[in-house]
Scaffold this motif. Structure first.
Motif, PDB file in Angstrom:
ATOM      1  N   LYS A 178       0.835  -1.202   0.000  1.00 39.10           N
ATOM      2  CA  LYS A 178       0.000   0.000   0.000  1.00 39.10           C
ATOM      3  C   LYS A 178       0.873   1.256   0.000  1.00 39.10           C
ATOM      4  O   LYS A 178       0.519   2.269  -0.599  1.00 39.10           O
ATOM      5  CB  LYS A 178      -0.920   0.004   1.220  1.00 39.10           C
ATOM      6  N   CYS A 179       2.013   1.190   0.691  1.00 39.14           N
ATOM      7  CA  CYS A 179       2.893   2.357   0.799  1.00 39.14           C
ATOM      8  C   CYS A 179       3.491   2.769  -0.544  1.00 39.14           C
ATOM      9  O   CYS A 179       3.811   3.947  -0.743  1.00 39.14           O
ATOM     10  CB  CYS A 179       4.032   2.070   1.781  1.00 39.14           C
ATOM     11  N   VAL A 180       3.676   1.815  -1.452  1.00 36.49           N
ATOM     12  CA  VAL A 180       4.337   2.134  -2.722  1.00 36.49           C
ATOM     13  C   VAL A 180       3.338   2.332  -3.861  1.00 36.49           C
ATOM     14  O   VAL A 180       3.712   2.283  -5.043  1.00 36.49           O
ATOM     15  CB  VAL A 180       5.389   1.059  -3.109  1.00 36.49           C
ATOM     16  N   GLU A 181       2.077   2.562  -3.522  1.00 32.03           N
ATOM     17  CA  GLU A 181       1.089   2.919  -4.550  1.00 32.03           C
ATOM     18  C   GLU A 181       1.554   4.180  -5.286  1.00 32.03           C
ATOM     19  O   GLU A 181       2.037   5.134  -4.674  1.00 32.03           O
ATOM     20  CB  GLU A 181      -0.266   3.199  -3.900  1.00 32.03           C
ATOM     21  N   ASP A 182       1.417   4.191  -6.615  1.00 32.29           N
ATOM     22  CA  ASP A 182       1.776   5.385  -7.384  1.00 32.29           C
ATOM     23  C   ASP A 182       0.923   6.588  -6.988  1.00 32.29           C
ATOM     24  O   ASP A 182       1.425   7.716  -6.918  1.00 32.29           O
ATOM     25  CB  ASP A 182       1.618   5.113  -8.888  1.00 32.29           C
ATOM     26  N   ASP A 183      -0.345   6.352  -6.738  1.00 35.19           N
ATOM     27  CA  ASP A 183      -1.256   7.410  -6.318  1.00 35.19           C
ATOM     28  C   ASP A 183      -1.077   7.633  -4.816  1.00 35.19           C
ATOM     29  O   ASP A 183      -1.452   6.786  -4.006  1.00 35.19           O
ATOM     30  CB  ASP A 183      -2.704   7.001  -6.632  1.00 35.19           C
ATOM     31  N   ARG A 184      -0.501   8.764  -4.438  1.00 40.48           N
ATOM     32  CA  ARG A 184      -0.181   8.979  -3.024  1.00 40.48           C
ATOM     33  C   ARG A 184      -1.425   8.999  -2.138  1.00 40.48           C
ATOM     34  O   ARG A 184      -1.334   8.703  -0.950  1.00 40.48           O
ATOM     35  CB  ARG A 184       0.608  10.283  -2.845  1.00 40.48           C
ATOM     36  N   THR A 185      -2.593   9.345  -2.698  1.00 42.64           N
ATOM     37  CA  THR A 185      -3.801   9.381  -1.868  1.00 42.64           C
ATOM     38  C   THR A 185      -4.232   7.986  -1.438  1.00 42.64           C
ATOM     39  O   THR A 185      -5.031   7.831  -0.521  1.00 42.64           O
ATOM     40  CB  THR A 185      -4.966  10.066  -2.607  1.00 42.64           C
ATOM     41  N   ARG A 186      -3.707   6.963  -2.100  1.00 42.87           N
ATOM     42  CA  ARG A 186      -4.043   5.585  -1.741  1.00 42.87           C
ATOM     43  C   ARG A 186      -3.068   5.014  -0.709  1.00 42.87           C
ATOM     44  O   ARG A 186      -3.282   3.908  -0.202  1.00 42.87           O
ATOM     45  CB  ARG A 186      -4.048   4.706  -2.996  1.00 42.87           C
ATOM     46  N   ARG A 187      -2.000   5.747  -0.417  1.00 35.72           N
ATOM     47  CA  ARG A 187      -1.055   5.285   0.608  1.00 35.72           C
ATOM     48  C   ARG A 187      -1.597   5.614   1.998  1.00 35.72           C
ATOM     49  O   ARG A 187      -2.204   6.663   2.193  1.00 35.72           O
ATOM     50  CB  ARG A 187       0.311   5.969   0.436  1.00 35.72           C
ATOM     51  N   PRO A 188      -1.349   4.743   2.972  1.00 36.78           N
ATOM     52  CA  PRO A 188      -1.764   5.054   4.339  1.00 36.78           C
ATOM     53  C   PRO A 188      -0.873   6.133   4.950  1.00 36.78           C
ATOM     54  O   PRO A 188       0.225   6.395   4.455  1.00 36.78           O
ATOM     55  CB  PRO A 188      -1.566   3.721   5.070  1.00 36.78           C
ATOM     56  N   THR A 189      -1.328   6.770   5.997  1.00 36.21           N
ATOM     57  CA  THR A 189      -0.470   7.667   6.775  1.00 36.21           C
ATOM     58  C   THR A 189       0.374   6.809   7.711  1.00 36.21           C
ATOM     59  O   THR A 189       0.058   5.650   7.978  1.00 36.21           O
ATOM     60  CB  THR A 189      -1.297   8.654   7.601  1.00 36.21           C
ATOM     61  N   ILE A 190       1.425   7.396   8.246  1.00 37.82           N
ATOM     62  CA  ILE A 190       2.262   6.643   9.173  1.00 37.82           C
ATOM     63  C   ILE A 190       1.485   6.334  10.454  1.00 37.82           C
ATOM     64  O   ILE A 190       1.700   5.288  11.079  1.00 37.82           O
ATOM     65  CB  ILE A 190       3.578   7.400   9.463  1.00 37.82           C
ATOM     66  N   ALA A 191       0.546   7.205  10.838  1.00 35.99           N
ATOM     67  CA  ALA A 191      -0.275   6.934  12.023  1.00 35.99           C
ATOM     68  C   ALA A 191      -1.136   5.690  11.794  1.00 35.99           C
ATOM     69  O   ALA A 191      -1.299   4.852  12.694  1.00 35.99           O
ATOM     70  CB  ALA A 191      -1.156   8.134  12.343  1.00 35.99           C
ATOM     71  N   GLN A 192      -1.701   5.551  10.595  1.00 34.76           N
ATOM     72  CA  GLN A 192      -2.504   4.369  10.274  1.00 34.76           C
ATOM     73  C   GLN A 192      -1.650   3.109  10.278  1.00 34.76           C
ATOM     74  O   GLN A 192      -2.091   2.045  10.712  1.00 34.76           O
ATOM     75  CB  GLN A 192      -3.179   4.560   8.912  1.00 34.76           C
ATOM     76  N   ILE A 193      -0.415   3.223   9.796  1.00 36.50           N
ATOM     77  CA  ILE A 193       0.479   2.069   9.762  1.00 36.50           C
ATOM     78  C   ILE A 193       0.811   1.601  11.172  1.00 36.50           C
ATOM     79  O   ILE A 193       0.741   0.407  11.488  1.00 36.50           O
ATOM     80  CB  ILE A 193       1.770   2.418   8.989  1.00 36.50           C
ATOM     81  N   VAL A 194       1.187   2.548  12.045  1.00 34.93           N
ATOM     82  CA  VAL A 194       1.522   2.200  13.431  1.00 34.93           C
ATOM     83  C   VAL A 194       0.316   1.572  14.126  1.00 34.93           C
ATOM     84  O   VAL A 194       0.449   0.592  14.870  1.00 34.93           O
ATOM     85  CB  VAL A 194       2.020   3.448  14.191  1.00 34.93           C
ATOM     86  N   ASN A 195      -0.860   2.103  13.856  1.00 37.12           N
ATOM     87  CA  ASN A 195      -2.076   1.554  14.451  1.00 37.12           C
ATOM     88  C   ASN A 195      -2.335   0.130  13.955  1.00 37.12           C
ATOM     89  O   ASN A 195      -2.712  -0.757  14.727  1.00 37.12           O
ATOM     90  CB  ASN A 195      -3.266   2.451  14.120  1.00 37.12           C
ATOM     91  N   GLU A 196      -2.113  -0.099  12.663  1.00 40.01           N
ATOM     92  CA  GLU A 196      -2.327  -1.431  12.091  1.00 40.01           C
ATOM     93  C   GLU A 196      -1.356  -2.443  12.697  1.00 40.01           C
ATOM     94  O   GLU A 196      -1.733  -3.569  13.014  1.00 40.01           O
ATOM     95  CB  GLU A 196      -2.155  -1.370  10.571  1.00 40.01           C
ATOM     96  N   LEU A 197      -0.103  -2.035  12.906  1.00 43.15           N
ATOM     97  CA  LEU A 197       0.878  -2.934  13.515  1.00 43.15           C
ATOM     98  C   LEU A 197       0.505  -3.260  14.960  1.00 43.15           C
ATOM     99  O   LEU A 197       0.668  -4.389  15.416  1.00 43.15           O
ATOM    100  CB  LEU A 197       2.277  -2.317  13.453  1.00 43.15           C
ATOM    101  N   SER A 198       0.001  -2.257  15.670  1.00 44.71           N
ATOM    102  CA  SER A 198      -0.371  -2.475  17.072  1.00 44.71           C
ATOM    103  C   SER A 198      -1.606  -3.355  17.205  1.00 44.71           C
ATOM    104  O   SER A 198      -1.852  -3.925  18.267  1.00 44.71           O
ATOM    105  CB  SER A 198      -0.606  -1.127  17.776  1.00 44.71           C
ATOM    106  N   ASN A 199      -2.369  -3.479  16.117  1.00 45.46           N
ATOM    107  CA  ASN A 199      -3.590  -4.281  16.141  1.00 45.46           C
ATOM    108  C   ASN A 199      -3.372  -5.738  15.739  1.00 45.46           C
ATOM    109  O   ASN A 199      -4.329  -6.510  15.681  1.00 45.46           O
ATOM    110  CB  ASN A 199      -4.646  -3.677  15.213  1.00 45.46           C
ATOM    111  N   ILE A 200      -2.117  -6.093  15.457  1.00 45.24           N
ATOM    112  CA  ILE A 200      -1.857  -7.487  15.085  1.00 45.24           C
ATOM    113  C   ILE A 200      -2.241  -8.393  16.252  1.00 45.24           C
ATOM    114  O   ILE A 200      -1.836  -8.176  17.393  1.00 45.24           O
ATOM    115  CB  ILE A 200      -0.377  -7.689  14.712  1.00 45.24           C
ATOM    116  N   GLY A 201      -3.043  -9.386  15.952  1.00 46.47           N
ATOM    117  CA  GLY A 201      -3.507 -10.294  16.988  1.00 46.47           C
ATOM    118  C   GLY A 201      -4.775  -9.832  17.676  1.00 46.47           C
ATOM    119  O   GLY A 201      -5.336 -10.546  18.501  1.00 46.47           O
TER     120      GLY A 201
END
Length: 280
Positions: free
Chosen positions: A245-268
């Motif tokens: 998702k981070c390397v999408e050509d369209d930057r609006t389709r990339r997540p924010t870093i806050a969303q990424i950190v939240n997704e990692l913390s939600n593992i499990g």
């Protein structure tokens, strides 16, 4: 590496002469970086500069010129750079260490971006990720970083592209646009290189996404000798999906870093609202 009188080891980096930066601008930028205090960012200890007079030949005449030499002092990080751990194949480190590094980079980047005056690194790459003795990641080298007074998108005035090819997003290469999504793109490249190797990064655009994700998962299961726990397997799956998702050509389709950190913390944890959709 140098040793302070108090016994602290520091790394000293001599900067190239930057004629376009005056002393006040130089000091202001360094002062901003000295306020950055996070376990996943290399700590700036201080800086020094020295002005000397030299005689040079100019249009047939000998003239006196001032030369300013600048150096910055940083905490010494013993483990070298992440780049030393990468090759054509997936990272030679075990998965738990790789995940610790990925999470550390994300948390350091979140700290930089998550402020009223965010700092964009703009040259995030494996060579600029240092590893300490415990293999914790520390973001380093802020030579191209910018401090902004909002999180909106900026257009650079210069046509001179600065950065490292392969880690710069297309909107910057083509239109000189700078936003938080610049660093997010670079982050995605780094995660893919950790998980699939440098060759894997260059080949993934030619593979169906589901097939690529499946291959990455199977390669890590094989690498860990089929002993990978369900939790670790979920970490692998989540990280590679985030990276793509981070390397999408369209930057609006990339997540924010806050969303990424939240997704990692939600593992499990059962996810009700995983990140999706368009963001600026």
């Amino acid at each position: 590496m140098e040793l302070f009188n108090n016994g602290e080891e520091v790394a000293v980096k001599k900067l190239h002469q930057m004629l376009w930066i005056d002393d006040e601008q130089f000091k202001n930028e360094l002062n901003n970086l000295m306020m950055v205090q996070h376990k996943n960012i290399v700590r700036l200890v201080g800086y020094c500069y020295h002005t000397s007079q030299i005689v040079v030949e100019y249009k047939g005449n000998h003239v006196s010129a001032s030369v300013v030499e600048r150096a910055i002092c940083l905490e010494y990080v013993q483990g070298g750079s992440l780049d030393n751990q990468l090759s054509a194949e997936p990272c030679r480190l075990d998965w738990d260490t790789c995940y610790k590094i990925i999470k550390g980079i994300c948390e350091g980047l979140h700290y930089l971006h998550n402020d009223d005056t965010p700092i964009y690194h703009l040259d995030l790459k494996p060579a600029n990720i240092l590893l300490d003795k415990d293999m914790a990641a520390k973001i380093a080298d802020f030579g191209l970083s910018r401090l902004f007074y909002s999180k909106q998108t900026y257009m650079t005035q210069s046509q001179d592209i600065k950065g490292t090819r392969g880690y710069m997003p297309p909107e910057y290469i083509n239109r000189q646009k700078i936003s938080p999504k610049f660093d997010v793109f670079s982050l995605g490249v780094i995660i893919i290189q950790i998980m699939a190797g440098k060759e894997g990064y260059y080949s993934f655009p030619y593979s169906p996404q589901k097939e690529f994700i499946k291959n990455v998962r199977e390669n890590w299961r094989t690498k860990e000798q089929a002993t990978m726990s369900p939790h670790a397997s979920e970490e692998v799956n989540t990280c590679i999906k985030i990276a793509l998702k981070c390397v999408e050509d369209d930057r609006t389709r990339r997540p924010t870093i806050a969303q990424i950190v939240n997704e990692l913390s939600n593992i499990g944890v059962a996810k009700v609202h995983p990140f999706s959709g368009r963001t600026s």
